[in-house]
Design a protein around this motif. Structure first.
Motif, short mmCIF file in Angstrom:
data_model
loop_
_atom_site.label_atom_id
_atom_site.label_comp_id
_atom_site.label_asym_id
_atom_site.label_seq_id
_atom_site.Cartn_x
_atom_site.Cartn_y
_atom_site.Cartn_z
N ALA A 38 -6.09 29.40 10.63
CA ALA A 38 -5.64 28.02 10.81
C ALA A 38 -4.59 27.90 11.91
CB ALA A 38 -5.09 27.47 9.50
N GLU A 39 -3.70 28.87 12.01
CA GLU A 39 -2.64 28.81 13.02
C GLU A 39 -3.22 28.89 14.43
OE1 GLU A 39 1.28 31.35 14.42
OE2 GLU A 39 0.53 31.60 12.38
N GLU A 40 -4.16 29.79 14.65
CA GLU A 40 -4.78 29.92 15.98
C GLU A 40 -5.57 28.65 16.33
OE1 GLU A 40 -7.79 32.79 18.56
OE2 GLU A 40 -7.42 33.26 16.45
N PHE A 41 -6.29 28.12 15.34
CA PHE A 41 -7.05 26.89 15.58
C PHE A 41 -6.10 25.76 15.97
CE2 PHE A 41 -8.94 22.86 14.34
CZ PHE A 41 -10.16 22.94 14.98
N ASP A 42 -5.01 25.61 15.22
CA ASP A 42 -4.05 24.54 15.52
C ASP A 42 -3.41 24.73 16.89
OD1 ASP A 42 -2.60 22.15 14.70
OD2 ASP A 42 -0.84 23.46 14.74
N GLN A 46 -3.64 21.90 19.77
CA GLN A 46 -2.44 21.35 20.41
C GLN A 46 -2.48 21.55 21.93
OE1 GLN A 46 -0.41 19.32 18.83
NE2 GLN A 46 -1.70 19.72 17.06
N ALA A 47 -3.06 22.65 22.39
CA ALA A 47 -3.17 22.90 23.84
C ALA A 47 -4.12 21.88 24.48
CB ALA A 47 -3.67 24.32 24.09
N GLU A 54 -1.04 14.97 29.18
CA GLU A 54 -0.21 15.36 30.32
C GLU A 54 -0.11 14.23 31.34
OE1 GLU A 54 -0.11 19.58 32.25
OE2 GLU A 54 -1.72 18.42 33.19
N LYS A 55 1.09 14.04 31.83
CA LYS A 55 1.31 13.00 32.84
C LYS A 55 0.62 13.39 34.14
CE LYS A 55 5.70 11.34 31.08
NZ LYS A 55 5.67 9.92 30.93
N GLY A 88 -5.85 15.60 18.41
CA GLY A 88 -4.80 16.11 17.52
C GLY A 88 -5.12 15.99 16.05
N LYS A 89 -6.07 15.15 15.70
CA LYS A 89 -6.45 14.93 14.30
C LYS A 89 -7.61 15.81 13.85
CE LYS A 89 -5.32 10.03 14.76
NZ LYS A 89 -5.91 8.67 14.75
#
Length: 97
Positions: A38-42, A46-47, A54-55, A88-89
């Motif tokens: 789960a941590e790697e997926f998240d 997020q990336a 990104e602006k 993000g969802k």
């Protein structure tokens, strides 16, 4: 994801071989997703979200995005922001399904 497009061209290999390689890639990628914690997926989610949110780096980049929206006649000028928020969802189960 409504669709996924792979555009592959080869002067060396025939279409059937290329199709087999794409299918093999998809199978390996799905296995990698299933085994991903789960941590790697998240972190990956997020990336991707960060890339969409990104602006713009300069005026040319910003105007290109606006002209693309005008050209395709969608007129959704917040398109990249909306996509970023939705990315993000996304859950791992949704991607694997």
């Amino acid at each position: 994801i409504k669709s996924l497009l792979f555009l592959i061209q080869s002067d060396v290999r025939d279409p059937n071989y290329l199709d087999e390689r794409v299918e093999a890639f998809l199978e390996r990628f799905r296995t990698r997703l299933v085994e991903m914690d789960a941590e790697e997926f998240d972190t990956n989610v997020q990336a991707v979200k960060k890339n969409f949110l990104e602006k713009n780096k300069n005026l040319g980049e910003e105007s290109s995005k606006y002209w693309a929206v005008i050209t395709d006649k969608s007129y959704v000028f917040r398109k990249w922001t909306i996509i970023g928020e939705e990315v993000g969802k996304i859950t791992k189960d949704q991607v694997i399904a």
